[in-house]
Design a protein around this motif. Sequence first.
Motif, PDB file in Angstrom:
ATOM      1  N   LYS A 102       0.865  -1.182   0.000  1.00  0.00           N
ATOM      2  CA  LYS A 102       0.000   0.000   0.000  1.00  0.00           C
ATOM      3  C   LYS A 102       0.898   1.227   0.000  1.00  0.00           C
ATOM      4  CE  LYS A 102      -3.929  -2.043   2.437  1.00  0.00           C
ATOM      5  NZ  LYS A 102      -4.835  -1.924   3.611  1.00  0.00           N
ATOM      6  N   PHE A 103       1.046   1.824  -1.174  1.00  0.00           N
ATOM      7  CA  PHE A 103       1.857   3.032  -1.298  1.00  0.00           C
ATOM      8  C   PHE A 103       1.418   3.793  -2.559  1.00  0.00           C
ATOM      9  CE2 PHE A 103       5.507   5.220  -3.163  1.00  0.00           C
ATOM     10  CZ  PHE A 103       5.831   6.085  -2.125  1.00  0.00           C
ATOM     11  N   TRP A 104       1.142   5.048  -2.407  1.00  0.00           N
ATOM     12  CA  TRP A 104       0.733   5.865  -3.557  1.00  0.00           C
ATOM     13  C   TRP A 104       0.909   7.335  -3.208  1.00  0.00           C
ATOM     14  CZ3 TRP A 104      -0.177   4.501  -8.411  1.00  0.00           C
ATOM     15  CH2 TRP A 104      -0.767   5.437  -9.267  1.00  0.00           C
ATOM     16  N   VAL A 105       1.581   8.042  -4.122  1.00  0.00           N
ATOM     17  CA  VAL A 105       1.723   9.492  -3.988  1.00  0.00           C
ATOM     18  C   VAL A 105       0.671  10.138  -4.865  1.00  0.00           C
ATOM     19  CG1 VAL A 105       3.232  11.482  -4.311  1.00  0.00           C
ATOM     20  CG2 VAL A 105       4.195   9.274  -3.554  1.00  0.00           C
ATOM     21  N   THR A 106      -0.237  10.828  -4.246  1.00  0.00           N
ATOM     22  CA  THR A 106      -1.347  11.455  -4.988  1.00  0.00           C
ATOM     23  C   THR A 106      -0.879  12.722  -5.680  1.00  0.00           C
ATOM     24  OG1 THR A 106      -2.034  12.764  -3.080  1.00  0.00           O
ATOM     25  CG2 THR A 106      -2.979  10.531  -3.291  1.00  0.00           C
ATOM     26  N   PRO A 107      -1.609  13.125  -6.736  1.00  0.00           N
ATOM     27  CA  PRO A 107      -1.239  14.379  -7.414  1.00  0.00           C
ATOM     28  C   PRO A 107      -1.248  15.565  -6.463  1.00  0.00           C
ATOM     29  CG  PRO A 107      -2.751  13.099  -8.748  1.00  0.00           C
ATOM     30  CD  PRO A 107      -2.691  12.417  -7.444  1.00  0.00           C
ATOM     31  N   GLY A 116       7.143  23.473  -2.565  1.00  0.00           N
ATOM     32  CA  GLY A 116       8.083  23.705  -1.464  1.00  0.00           C
ATOM     33  C   GLY A 116       7.589  23.285  -0.093  1.00  0.00           C
ATOM     34  N   GLN A 117       6.432  22.643  -0.025  1.00  0.00           N
ATOM     35  CA  GLN A 117       5.929  22.194   1.273  1.00  0.00           C
ATOM     36  C   GLN A 117       6.500  20.819   1.624  1.00  0.00           C
ATOM     37  OE1 GLN A 117       1.674  22.451   1.791  1.00  0.00           O
ATOM     38  NE2 GLN A 117       1.500  24.183   0.359  1.00  0.00           N
ATOM     39  N   LYS A 118       6.615  20.584   2.926  1.00  0.00           N
ATOM     40  CA  LYS A 118       7.024  19.254   3.403  1.00  0.00           C
ATOM     41  C   LYS A 118       5.759  18.512   3.800  1.00  0.00           C
ATOM     42  CE  LYS A 118       8.978  18.804   7.415  1.00  0.00           C
ATOM     43  NZ  LYS A 118       9.985  18.829   8.490  1.00  0.00           N
ATOM     44  N   VAL A 119       5.645  17.259   3.317  1.00  0.00           N
ATOM     45  CA  VAL A 119       4.440  16.467   3.547  1.00  0.00           C
ATOM     46  C   VAL A 119       4.831  15.163   4.244  1.00  0.00           C
ATOM     47  CG1 VAL A 119       2.472  15.306   2.492  1.00  0.00           C
ATOM     48  CG2 VAL A 119       3.327  17.460   1.496  1.00  0.00           C
ATOM     49  N   ASN A 120       4.103  14.806   5.311  1.00  0.00           N
ATOM     50  CA  ASN A 120       4.319  13.556   6.037  1.00  0.00           C
ATOM     51  C   ASN A 120       3.137  12.626   5.812  1.00  0.00           C
ATOM     52  OD1 ASN A 120       6.745  14.490   7.227  1.00  0.00           O
ATOM     53  ND2 ASN A 120       5.569  15.552   8.825  1.00  0.00           N
ATOM     54  N   GLY A 126      -1.248  -3.200   6.364  1.00  0.00           N
ATOM     55  CA  GLY A 126      -2.247  -4.253   6.555  1.00  0.00           C
ATOM     56  C   GLY A 126      -1.674  -5.528   7.123  1.00  0.00           C
ATOM     57  N   LYS A 127      -1.762  -6.624   6.311  1.00  0.00           N
ATOM     58  CA  LYS A 127      -1.361  -7.956   6.790  1.00  0.00           C
ATOM     59  C   LYS A 127       0.139  -8.049   7.076  1.00  0.00           C
ATOM     60  CE  LYS A 127      -5.103 -10.470   4.520  1.00  0.00           C
ATOM     61  NZ  LYS A 127      -5.438 -11.562   3.574  1.00  0.00           N
ATOM     62  N   LEU A 128       0.901  -7.134   6.561  1.00  0.00           N
ATOM     63  CA  LEU A 128       2.331  -7.153   6.856  1.00  0.00           C
ATOM     64  C   LEU A 128       2.641  -6.744   8.299  1.00  0.00           C
ATOM     65  CD1 LEU A 128       3.792  -5.544   3.600  1.00  0.00           C
ATOM     66  CD2 LEU A 128       3.714  -7.966   4.238  1.00  0.00           C
ATOM     67  N   LYS A 129       1.596  -6.312   9.034  1.00  0.00           N
ATOM     68  CA  LYS A 129       1.723  -5.920  10.434  1.00  0.00           C
ATOM     69  C   LYS A 129       2.768  -4.824  10.619  1.00  0.00           C
ATOM     70  CE  LYS A 129      -1.192  -9.055  11.868  1.00  0.00           C
ATOM     71  NZ  LYS A 129      -2.507  -8.673  12.412  1.00  0.00           N
ATOM     72  N   SER A 130       2.766  -3.883   9.657  1.00  0.00           N
ATOM     73  CA  SER A 130       3.705  -2.774   9.766  1.00  0.00           C
ATOM     74  C   SER A 130       3.129  -1.560   9.061  1.00  0.00           C
ATOM     75  CB  SER A 130       5.063  -3.144   9.158  1.00  0.00           C
ATOM     76  OG  SER A 130       4.933  -3.357   7.761  1.00  0.00           O
ATOM     77  N   SER A 131       3.800  -0.434   9.252  1.00  0.00           N
ATOM     78  CA  SER A 131       3.429   0.814   8.574  1.00  0.00           C
ATOM     79  C   SER A 131       4.701   1.430   8.011  1.00  0.00           C
ATOM     80  CB  SER A 131       2.754   1.779   9.560  1.00  0.00           C
ATOM     81  OG  SER A 131       1.548   1.224  10.065  1.00  0.00           O
ATOM     82  N   PHE A 132       4.481   2.262   6.989  1.00  0.00           N
ATOM     83  CA  PHE A 132       5.632   2.923   6.376  1.00  0.00           C
ATOM     84  C   PHE A 132       5.446   4.417   6.566  1.00  0.00           C
ATOM     85  CE2 PHE A 132       8.206   4.364   2.649  1.00  0.00           C
ATOM     86  CZ  PHE A 132       9.404   3.819   3.065  1.00  0.00           C
ATOM     87  N   VAL A 146      11.896  10.279   2.265  1.00  0.00           N
ATOM     88  CA  VAL A 146      12.608   9.716   3.434  1.00  0.00           C
ATOM     89  C   VAL A 146      11.610   8.833   4.165  1.00  0.00           C
ATOM     90  CG1 VAL A 146      13.871  10.178   5.541  1.00  0.00           C
ATOM     91  CG2 VAL A 146      14.077  11.750   3.587  1.00  0.00           C
ATOM     92  N   GLY A 147      11.838   7.536   4.194  1.00  0.00           N
ATOM     93  CA  GLY A 147      10.875   6.612   4.775  1.00  0.00           C
ATOM     94  C   GLY A 147      11.465   5.715   5.850  1.00  0.00           C
TER      95      GLY A 147
END
Length: 459
Positions: A102-107, A116-120, A126-132, A146-147
């Motif tokens: 599950k990873f997607w950078v929206t327009p 020039g904004q910083k976005v977090n 999900g089933k991987l029992k983790s978050s990025f 930076v992840g």
Amino acid sequence: MNKLGKKLSISISIAVICIITFSVLLNKYFLPKYYLYKMKGNIEHVTEALGKMDKKEFLNAVPEFERKYHVTIVYEGTKEDINDFNEALREKLYRKQVTLNKFWVTPETLKKVENGQKVNKLYDQGKLKSSFLTSYINKDHMFVLVGLSIAHFNDAAKVINTLYIYVLAIAVVIILLLVWLLTKKMTDPLKKLKEVSEEISRLKFKKVNVRTNDEIEELAESINIMSDKLKQAHEDLLTKNENLKTFMADINHELKTPLSVIQIYAQGLKDGLDDGTYIDTILKQTSNISLLIEDLLNYSRIEKAVFTYERFQLLELFRECLSKYDLECKKKQIHVTVSNKVKGEVWVEADKNKFEMVFNNLISNAIKYTQNQKIDISFSESDDKVLFTIQNGADIDGQKIEKIWEPFYVIEASRNKNISGTGLGLAIVKSILERHHLKFGVKHSEGNILFYIYFNRVP
């Protein structure tokens, strides 16, 4: 388990349960949020540092930052097709062994970064029992990611909490065992102390042997000392009670005898049998009663009296007291010698009236009890003090000599008026000297008794 053991077991168990319960709640509710907060702080630090570098420094610093902060850094130029852009980022993440479902950078996100904004962003896998956890910045028209992969803490918290429960159960068992051993070690000597205390309360003054090298042993020593002192005090009290009985019998005799004589001679006066001596006899007996009563009053008053200190000559006061007994000594053919080895005048600061009582009692006592018709008195120097002694012949048990200071002790148990007495004279002397903090005492050797006093000399 004894009462103390139960209290300690319950108290410590409750404390352990509260601590572990607090830890479980902390793991479940607070620790995940704190962990996420710290990870965000790491990424913030990395993005700020990278943002201040030029492009060359940035490219050189990426490997070092990834190693030092355990983050993943990828960058990509912007593309017109958003799908191609995301695929390129996925490909670069994959090359760095980061696989995301599950990873997607929206327009919208891409546009903010380009401005020039910083976005977090936080992507739950999900089933991987983790978050990025990611942070996006713009660097010289490059999109920089930076992840950091974050494991779901809930499952870990459940495992830890389950472990805590097992630890709690084992801890409670260990606590109960240790408390039982500890309290047994503590309560066994306390039980001994209790038994000894009960014996002491029944006037059986026993001792206890406790060796614990702590405050309990100190308490045992204190109880042993208390037992000894109470035993001594009890024995002294019994002795004083016996002396009091003897004293009361003596007082009864001393009062009853002259009163009987007065009654007989008064009856003789009434019947006209006076041969000219009856009045003198009655006066003599009333005088004896007055002296006895005065002795009793002096003793009762001396304990509560307020002493008035003044400066006076000691030898002059003694001579005045001794002169009062000249006639009595001549009548009883008692030879009195006074030896003065003190240089100059002897000034002291004390209650003059009370010291007059001291000298009077010691002189009258020597006259009353001397058995060789001799009294030896001396004044001598001893360091910075003046030593006064008065000695006369007397046959007294040396083991009982110290008892003559006691208020109810009678040296001679007979009713001979020329020997026996109430025992108050020397008790008065002792009280006065103790109130003046003077060293004094009595000695007996070779048929003689000697009283001594060390007087403090003043300029």
